[in-house]
Each structure stands twice: as C-alpha cells, then as structure tokens.
Design a protein around this motif. Structure first.
Motif, PDB file in Angstrom:
ATOM      1  N   THR A 212      -9.133   6.126  17.271  1.00 46.26           N
ATOM      2  CA  THR A 212      -9.225   7.572  17.481  1.00 46.26           C
ATOM      3  C   THR A 212      -9.199   7.972  18.949  1.00 46.26           C
ATOM      4  O   THR A 212      -9.355   9.146  19.281  1.00 46.26           O
ATOM      5  N   THR A 213      -8.966   7.018  19.844  1.00 45.13           N
ATOM      6  CA  THR A 213      -8.935   7.278  21.286  1.00 45.13           C
ATOM      7  C   THR A 213      -7.494   7.297  21.777  1.00 45.13           C
ATOM      8  O   THR A 213      -6.724   6.378  21.464  1.00 45.13           O
ATOM      9  N   PRO A 214      -7.093   8.335  22.543  1.00 48.07           N
ATOM     10  CA  PRO A 214      -5.717   8.417  23.019  1.00 48.07           C
ATOM     11  C   PRO A 214      -5.220   7.156  23.724  1.00 48.07           C
ATOM     12  O   PRO A 214      -4.062   6.768  23.542  1.00 48.07           O
ATOM     13  N   LEU A 215      -6.059   6.505  24.522  1.00 47.06           N
ATOM     14  CA  LEU A 215      -5.630   5.307  25.222  1.00 47.06           C
ATOM     15  C   LEU A 215      -5.651   4.063  24.340  1.00 47.06           C
ATOM     16  O   LEU A 215      -5.256   2.982  24.779  1.00 47.06           O
ATOM     17  N   GLN A 216      -6.146   4.227  23.090  1.00 52.99           N
ATOM     18  CA  GLN A 216      -6.129   3.139  22.110  1.00 52.99           C
ATOM     19  C   GLN A 216      -6.887   1.893  22.589  1.00 52.99           C
ATOM     20  O   GLN A 216      -6.484   0.759  22.314  1.00 52.99           O
ATOM     21  N   LYS A 217      -7.983   2.103  23.321  1.00 49.71           N
ATOM     22  CA  LYS A 217      -8.784   0.996  23.800  1.00 49.71           C
ATOM     23  C   LYS A 217     -10.213   1.449  24.045  1.00 49.71           C
ATOM     24  O   LYS A 217     -10.471   2.642  24.183  1.00 49.71           O
ATOM     25  N   VAL A 218     -11.111   0.485  24.079  1.00 50.43           N
ATOM     26  CA  VAL A 218     -12.510   0.759  24.374  1.00 50.43           C
ATOM     27  C   VAL A 218     -12.717   0.635  25.883  1.00 50.43           C
ATOM     28  O   VAL A 218     -12.239  -0.314  26.514  1.00 50.43           O
TER      29      VAL A 218
END
Length: 253
Positions: A212-218
């Motif tokens: 669910t994060t635009p950058l697709q990373k934690v």
C-alpha cells in the motif's frame, strides 16, 4: 550552525534507529552523545565505531537529574554545549502484533510507561539543554514520532497515543522556544525494517505496508535518519513545529 559544528544528544542511541542517527550525524562531523540505559556494550560499540567525536553515556531519560548529569558530562568532554537534541528513546515497547493487548485488556500503566518515555523523556532532555541553547540563541530539537497515529496498521494503543501527544508537545515547544532561535520538529516513520523493536513484526504486516506504499518498500532506519540531518541543518532554519512523515508515501499529510 553547520552540522559539523554541532554537539548532538541522541537518546536511546545504542541500537536500531538511534544507532543510525548517531552514525548519520557523525558522518557529517558532529559531536555525538550516544545515550543508553540498558544496552551498555552496544552503546560502547557505536561510540567506538564513530571515534573520538562520540561518547556513550548512561542515563534514564525519565530521570531529570540523570539527564542533566549526562549533558554536563558531554559539555565537559567536548568543551561545547549540546546544541541539538534528538528524542528517540523507546521505553519498554516492541511492535508485536500478536502480543499487543486488545481494548479490553489494556491498562493505564501501559499508557503511562509510553507517556513517560515519549513526553517526560523529551521534556527532561530539552530542559537539561535549554539554558545553553537560550544563551547561544541556537538550538535544534528533533522528536521521533510515528505515522501510526495517522494510519494505525496495527492498533499499538499505548505507543501510538503517546506519540500523538508528542506532536502537541512539539508544536507547543516550537511556539515558545522560537524566540530564542530554537526550532522543534518531529519526524515520523512507519514501522521500520528493521530495528530491535520491530524485529517481532510479522511478514504479513510488512507485506501490507509494502503493498500500500507508493515506493513499494518499507522505510529503513538509515532513511529516516537522513531526515533528522535536514531538520538540524541550516537548510531547515525557517522550519519549526512541523511533523514530517517519512514512510515512502504511505501517509500523505
């Protein structure tokens, strides 16, 4: 004041995000106070890694006298007052979605522990450094918050509520202390990959964040630490009372 001229107190700096904050400021040439309470060897290792411009000092941030003694010791060693405070310490909490108490199981003691760590600890650190900051007409305070009070992926009630209060604390301090050339800001990451506190976070939770994060990373501790450098730097000299969310765009505030 340039970063290389600053003396930075980082609470809870022996591990996780605190250790990355210490490394980040040291890389820019600042003096670094590596505060710890329990993890003495880890703190000593961080200070040794940094070198002569770092010192590890034990102090319970909930005890004003201990914090004052720590600040005095750092001032004596570096022959310059603490200019910058990063309130990072986390007291007795882990991001464990399985062990987190439900609404019926919660007790006030758990909330009090987090308020003591987030609010009382931050207050003690600021008060211990405030006279020197006012005298020098310069100070930087950076409080570590969380995006969880805006997007509670997991209902970490006690921790999240205390960090929400920390935002109010940040803005009130910014209002009062600005007249002395002191800025007070907050940086809010999400669940970071990986700190000691988030080591018990399940892959399922991290997967939800990534999806669910635009950058697709934690976000990593090192990435969050970079933002602290901005708030302490001359580039942020006109910024105060702000909460900058650093989570790859998960929360857009």
């Amino acid at each position: 004041m340039e970063l290389k001229e600053q003396t930075v107190l980082i609470t809870g700096a022996s591990r996780g995000l605190g250790a990355e904050l210490a490394r980040a400021f040291a890389k820019e040439g600042a003096n670094v106070v590596v505060n710890f309470f329990k993890s003495e060897q880890k703190a000593a290792n961080i200070a040794k890694e940094i070198g002569q411009k770092a010192i590890a000092i034990k102090a319970d941030i909930r005890d004003l006298k201990q914090v004052q003694e720590m600040v005095a010791k750092a001032k004596d060693l570096f022959q310059t007052p603490v200019t910058t405070v990063v309130n990072n310490a986390l007291v007795n909490f882990r991001f464990d979605p399985v062990a987190q108490k439900s609404a019926l199981e919660l007790n006030w003691e758990g909330f009090q522990t987090q308020f003591d760590g987030s609010i009382k600890g931050s207050l003690n650190a600021i008060q211990a450094c405030l006279s020197d900051m006012k005298e020098n007409q310069f100070g930087r305070v950076i409080n570590v918050g969380t995006n969880l009070f805006q997007n509670p992926v997991v209902a970490y009630h006690e921790y999240t509520t205390a960090k929400a209060a920390l935002l109010g604390f940040t803005r009130n301090m910014a209002k009062e202390l600005g007249q002395y050339g002191i800025t007070v800001n907050m940086i809010s990451g999400g669940l970071l990959r990986e700190t000691d506190a988030s080591s018990v976070t399940t892959d399922e939770v991290f997967g939800i964040i990534e999806a669910t994060t635009p950058l697709q990373k934690v976000t990593t501790p090192a990435e969050l630490a970079d933002t602290a450098l901005f708030f302490a730097s001359p580039w942020a000299r006109a910024v105060t009372g702000q909460n900058l969310v650093v989570d790859g765009g998960l929360v857009m505030d």
